[in-house]
Write a protein that holds these residues in place. Structure first.
Motif, PDB file in Angstrom:
ATOM      1  N   UNK A  69      24.591 -42.511 -45.703  1.00 28.35           N
ATOM      2  CA  UNK A  69      23.198 -42.119 -45.496  1.00 28.35           C
ATOM      3  C   UNK A  69      22.532 -41.865 -46.846  1.00 28.35           C
ATOM      4  N   UNK A  70      23.190 -41.082 -47.666  1.00 25.61           N
ATOM      5  CA  UNK A  70      22.573 -40.734 -48.947  1.00 25.61           C
ATOM      6  C   UNK A  70      22.624 -41.897 -49.942  1.00 25.61           C
ATOM      7  N   UNK A  71      23.601 -42.774 -49.797  1.00 27.66           N
ATOM      8  CA  UNK A  71      23.595 -43.972 -50.644  1.00 27.66           C
ATOM      9  C   UNK A  71      22.375 -44.828 -50.312  1.00 27.66           C
TER      10      UNK A  71
ATOM     11  N   UNK B 252      27.829 -39.763 -43.587  1.00 25.16           N
ATOM     12  CA  UNK B 252      27.051 -38.866 -44.435  1.00 25.16           C
ATOM     13  C   UNK B 252      26.889 -39.480 -45.829  1.00 25.16           C
ATOM     14  N   UNK B 253      28.007 -39.979 -46.373  1.00 27.33           N
ATOM     15  CA  UNK B 253      27.962 -40.615 -47.691  1.00 27.33           C
ATOM     16  C   UNK B 253      27.038 -41.823 -47.701  1.00 27.33           C
TER      17      UNK B 253
ATOM     18  N   UNK C 114      14.840 -46.972 -41.942  1.00 27.26           N
ATOM     19  CA  UNK C 114      15.937 -46.062 -42.272  1.00 27.26           C
ATOM     20  C   UNK C 114      16.057 -44.961 -41.235  1.00 27.26           C
ATOM     21  N   UNK C 115      17.269 -44.787 -40.763  1.00 22.48           N
ATOM     22  CA  UNK C 115      17.488 -43.700 -39.807  1.00 22.48           C
ATOM     23  C   UNK C 115      17.421 -42.355 -40.515  1.00 22.48           C
ATOM     24  N   UNK C 116      16.961 -41.360 -39.788  1.00 23.09           N
ATOM     25  CA  UNK C 116      17.083 -39.998 -40.279  1.00 23.09           C
ATOM     26  C   UNK C 116      18.515 -39.539 -40.067  1.00 23.09           C
ATOM     27  N   UNK C 117      18.931 -38.571 -40.851  1.00 22.68           N
ATOM     28  CA  UNK C 117      20.316 -38.114 -40.716  1.00 22.68           C
ATOM     29  C   UNK C 117      20.557 -37.549 -39.312  1.00 22.68           C
TER      30      UNK C 117
ATOM     31  N   UNK D 240      28.176 -35.206 -38.106  1.00 22.80           N
ATOM     32  CA  UNK D 240      28.331 -36.526 -38.723  1.00 22.80           C
ATOM     33  C   UNK D 240      29.651 -36.590 -39.482  1.00 22.80           C
TER      34      UNK D 240
ATOM     35  N   UNK E 121      19.569 -43.658 -49.144  1.00 24.43           N
ATOM     36  CA  UNK E 121      18.415 -42.946 -49.703  1.00 24.43           C
ATOM     37  C   UNK E 121      18.327 -43.166 -51.210  1.00 24.43           C
ATOM     38  N   UNK E 122      19.485 -43.192 -51.862  1.00 28.49           N
ATOM     39  CA  UNK E 122      19.483 -43.401 -53.320  1.00 28.49           C
ATOM     40  C   UNK E 122      18.906 -44.775 -53.658  1.00 28.49           C
TER      41      UNK E 122
ATOM     42  N   UNK F 190      16.596 -46.201 -52.244  1.00 30.76           N
ATOM     43  CA  UNK F 190      15.136 -46.133 -52.112  1.00 30.76           C
ATOM     44  C   UNK F 190      14.547 -45.034 -52.994  1.00 30.76           C
ATOM     45  N   UNK F 191      15.207 -44.829 -54.112  1.00 32.17           N
ATOM     46  CA  UNK F 191      14.735 -43.826 -55.064  1.00 32.17           C
ATOM     47  C   UNK F 191      14.733 -44.452 -56.448  1.00 32.17           C
TER      48      UNK F 191
ATOM     49  N   UNK G   1      32.195 -37.966 -42.552  1.00 31.48           N
ATOM     50  CA  UNK G   1      31.944 -38.004 -43.994  1.00 31.48           C
ATOM     51  C   UNK G   1      31.452 -39.373 -44.457  1.00 31.48           C
TER      52      UNK G   1
END
Lengths: 478, 438
Positions: free
Chosen positions: A50-52, A47-48, A1-4, A42, A54-55, A57-58, A44
């Motif tokens: 990226x967090x999807x 950005x969206x 996973x890339x960092x932001x 970045x 991350x989600x 992997x949560x 939008x």
């Protein structure tokens, strides 16, 4: 996973603010920062996404069974979230005039009253932001009480050896020395050990009941009497209140003050580690020392008041208000019938699962009826097969189950602490039991598969030793 | 009424039967009879629709202002739509603390990114994963600076008074003497503070900009502390960090602040976000959770909670703090906000706050009897005199949908952000003129 930061491209961004509509003016040269912060640049969509990522992997409560002992990972009702997001709450400034924030004040007042009733306490402060913060606040009440009486010799807080680590840590922050008392073979407070620790230097006791092994201490009245007779006060750590809310009240057990975790017992979400909320309740004689402000009702209007001998503040404003909104929503939904029903459901689910696991060959640290959680010991299993509690926990990840709390309480070796909560269905418990038993079978027949687990998660076991020895705590541009 | 229990009464009975029980009361047989609670004095449980009506009713009795000119610790900034979308994702909202790293990389990475952004904002070396709010961050920072031979604390009287109260609480319980040096011209009285600092001083603590909006000479204050052998704790407004000299540049040892301006709603006071960052030398004294980068057994990049030997679940009474739960979701909110704003957006936001506050100050000071109280550079808050009782003025403003400034000693503390349009500021000034010009 890339960092932001690795997704950042110079010049990209969102169109968020209009052009400045007033004349520009110059900031004094010597006040200006030199470089710009290396924040991501970045679009939008990236950005969206990226967090999807991350989600994905949560592991949230809706991603699978979450029997994390001592954490009460119950379902977080959606209505709570909607109510906390109402603009009539989110858009209110905490320093608005009281008459313009009557709705907020009423939320605080009603929650104070309800929590007081559920815990058997006379007054409540909603200021503490988490459980440990509540512990600290409760201990400051005890400290303020003794000081107000000129009794300055009371420097010790009694903590059972089975306690959560926050208890001794909070006691030290509150300026006390910690005296650990042993547990007996049933996991209860050893009464002789407790009596031996008494003296004119005892300020109070911190206790959870049910305790951290999931058992209700039947000697509780004797315990609180011993403390009171020695001139100390009793603090109830509400970490395990879910087992007994509406069934038995800390105030009736002889406790003088209590904190509750809204993010455990009262269904507010954990947020990946917070925000929580740790309201503190106390008996009338401690109420003058509470942190202020608290909400009061005068006639038909609500107002803030600072208790007469308040020891001060533990946080700005009146605490994690939007978390309180969620908790009040939950309390209104459950009501006087639903609250004890939830406790009963939690205890039923725990016993049902415990029996299935015990029948299937897991060793219980304290066999018999448990409260909302139970502790297994894998000490024998480890001797036989080399498989540890950690191995079993990691293998559970492969089946989409969040592992139980591991290696806690410290008094049980190779501990796994299981708390299913009342919001799980029977099928979920049945399926989880099957997984646990399959893993037990693997431990005996294919232990290597457990030592190397998990196998199906986004990453394997991380190297925690290197992380601590050579800390990398932030990203840096290469 | 719902307890969110999926099992029906009949199913629960079957489950009880599997335990050899006939009544749920048997589950609680261990609890002495005299301790069993009678029926709670609460209302009966309600349906979702009924509860919605009650809570929406409460929300609707609050006054929502169309323009807000009050700050003093809680700030009305624009919150980009993407912030709410991201932070309301169920996984993030409902997950537990990421102790199980293999299924928590999302939360862990988000905190690692947050820590990086806080370091970038403040110019410090290391950040923790958050504490409860800005006041607790300041209190924890002050505790971090304690040395065996240096155990007193000197606070600027230009700190937010609620922050002073919280620091005093945290210090009182540890028997740490606290001196508050009264503010001068809305900022720190540097001379008086230097006089108050001595060989026993562990640290000073001040705020940038001050509670009254004044831009402090932070470099000089940090240098003064260091000359006396003390440490400097600097509490900063994170939006101001878009333009102002960072704590790192000023030489602070610990930077803290209230993260609420970074995409978190005012929400009647919480939940908020306490951010904390320090120099490398103080890394192991930071309280609370910290995320670090490592690798998994296949050499993939991975993140874990690290340096846990500082924390209560390992160290118990010897821990650096008792903190366990923090404000993780608020930290993620701040990170999404900062990523959405980017370096340009944050700078522009800070500049607009500055520009608009100065435009507003000028517009207000046209009114006779309204004058700037402090002759010092300010950021986005400032104090003016008020020729009529502040309550009278604020009442008149409220009738126009405007939340006026906070009444403080000597006048009113105003706050202006990028959200306040020129039109709103003009309307504010017009009403002030109307009320005060009478």
């Amino acid at each position: 996973m890339k960092l932001i930061f690795e997704r950042s491209r110079s010049g990209r961004g969102l169109g968020l603010l209009p052009p400045c509509d007033v004349p520009r003016c110059e900031l004094p040269e010597n006040a200006r920062r030199t470089g710009r912060p290396a924040l991501p640049e970045i679009g939008e969509i990236d950005l969206g996404r990226h967090y999807t990522e991350l989600a994905k992997q949560t592991h949230g409560v809706n991603d699978g069974f979450y029997p994390l002992g001592s954490c009460t990972m119950k379902y977080n009702p959606r209505i709570n979230e909607e109510m906390a997001a109402l603009p009539g709450f989110t858009g209110i400034h905490p320093l608005q005039e009281e008459q313009t924030a009557q709705g907020c004040l009423e939320v605080l007042y009603r929650t104070q009253k309800a929590l007081g009733e559920i815990t058997g306490m006379d007054a409540v402060s909603l200021q503490p932001a988490a459980g440990a913060h509540g512990e600290y606040t409760g201990l400051l009440l005890i400290r303020a009480y003794h000081q107000a009486r000129g009794d300055l010799a009371r420097t010790k807080i009694i903590v059972p050896d089975s306690a959560h680590g926050t208890n001794p840590a909070s006691a030290v922050m509150a300026g006390f020395k910690v005296v650990n008392v042993p547990s007996d073979e049933h996991g209860f407070v050893d009464l002789d050990g407790l009596r031996a620790a008494m003296g004119p230097d005892v300020a109070g006791l911190m206790l959870t009941n049910p305790n951290t092994v999931g058992l209700f201490d039947p000697n509780i009245r004797t315990i609180t009497d011993i403390i009171h007779e020695a001139g100390g006060l009793c603090y109830y750590d509400g970490a395990n209140l879910n087992a007994v809310m509406g069934i038995a009240r800390p105030g009736d057990m002889g406790f003088d003050c209590v904190h509750v975790n809204l993010h455990k017992t009262f269904s507010t979400p954990h947020g990946g580690g917070g925000p929580g909320s740790g309201p503190v309740g106390c008996k009338e004689f401690l109420a003058p020392f509470l942190p202020g402000p608290v909400a009061e009702k005068k006639g038909d209007t609500y107002a803030f008041a600072v208790p007469a001998q308040s020891f001060g503040r533990v946080r700005t404003f009146c605490g994690n208000f939007l978390v309180v909104v969620r908790a009040l929503t939950y309390i209104l939904s459950l009501g006087k019938e639903g609250i004890p029903a939830a406790a009963q459901g939690a205890v039923l689910n725990a016993n049902y699962l415990m029996k299935k696991l015990a029948d299937g060959g897991y060793e219980m640290a304290y066999p018999g009826i448990c409260m909302h959680e139970f502790v297994m010991t894998l000490e024998e299993l480890k001797k036989e097969t080399g498989v540890s509690a950690l191995d079993v926990a990691k293998r559970l990840l492969d089946f989409g189950i969040h592992p139980p709390t591991m290696y806690f309480p410290l008094i049980v070796h190779e501990a796994l602490m299981v708390e299913p909560t009342e919001t799980e269905s029977r099928e979920t418990l049945d399926e989880a039991a099957e997984v646990f038993l399959k893993i037990l079978d693997e431990a005996k027949n294919d232990p290597e598969n457990l030592h190397t687990a998990p196998h199906r998660t986004p990453i394997g076991r991380p190297d925690e030793v290197t992380a601590a020895r050579t800390p990398v705590l932030r990203w840096k541009a290469e | 009424m719902s307890s969110y229990i999926p099992n029906t009464a009949a199913e629960q009975k079957e489950m009880l039967a599997a335990l050899g029980m006939t009544s749920p009361d048997e589950l609680f047989s261990v609890i002495p009879k005299e301790l069993r609670a009678s029926e709670l004095k609460l209302e009966s449980g309600k349906s979702e629709l009924e509860v919605r009506r009650i809570i929406e009713g409460l929300a609707s009795t609050n006054t929502r202002y169309s323009a807000i000119f009050r700050g003093a610790g809680s700030y009305d900034h624009y919150i980009p739509a993407i912030v709410k979308t991201v932070t309301s994702k169920e996984e993030f909202v409902t997950a537990y603390t990421p102790y199980q790293a293999e299924i928590s990389q999302g939360v862990l990475q988000s905190i690692f990114e947050y820590q990086t952004m806080i370091c970038e904002l403040t110019g410090m070396d290391v950040s923790n994963a958050s504490v409860y709010d800005g006041a607790v961050a300041a209190a924890e920072a002050v505790l971090m600076c304690q040395e065996r031979k240096r155990q007193t604390v000197v606070l600027s009287g230009a700190l937010n008074p609620q922050v002073v109260q919280v620091i005093k609480t945290y210090c009182a319980s540890r028997s740490i003497p606290v001196t508050v040096v009264p503010a001068k011209d809305g900022g720190t009285d540097a001379e008086a503070m230097a006089a108050a600092v001595n060989g026993e001083t562990a640290c000073i603590c001040f705020q940038q900009p001050s509670f009254y909006g004044v831009i402090e000479d932070a470099e000089a204050l940090c240098a003064m502390a260091h000359e006396a052998g003390a440490k400097a704790v600097m509490s900063v407004n994170p939006i101001a960090m878009g333009v102002l000299k960072t704590p790192g540049e000023c030489g602070a040892d610990v930077a803290v602040g209230e993260g609420q301006p970074l995409g978190i709603p005012m929400g009647f006071g919480g939940p908020y976000l306490g951010f904390m960052a320090a120099t490398q030398a103080l890394m192991r004294r930071l309280p609370g959770r910290i995320v670090g980068q490592t690798a998994d057994d296949n050499e993939n990049r991975a993140f874990v909670l690290t340096l846990q030997a500082r924390e209560q679940h390992i160290r118990r009474e010897k821990a650096s703090s008792n903190i366990c739960s923090n404000e993780a979701l608020c930290a993620m909110t701040a990170a999404v906000y900062l990523a959405a704003m980017g370096p340009d957006g944050l700078e522009e936001c800070a500049k607009q706050c500055y520009d608009k506050a100065h435009y507003a100050a000028e517009a207000l000071c046209v009114v006779p009897g309204v004058e700037l109280v402090n002759d010092k550079p300010f950021f986005h808050e400032f104090v003016t005199t008020c020729p009529v009782p502040a309550e009278t003025l604020n009442k008149a403003l409220a009738e126009k949908g405007i939340l006026g400034g906070l009444p403080v000693e000597g006048g009113i503390l105003w706050c202006v952000t990028e959200k306040n349009s020129r039109e709103q500021i003009d309307a504010l000034a017009a009403t002030v003129k109307e009320v005060c010009g009478k």
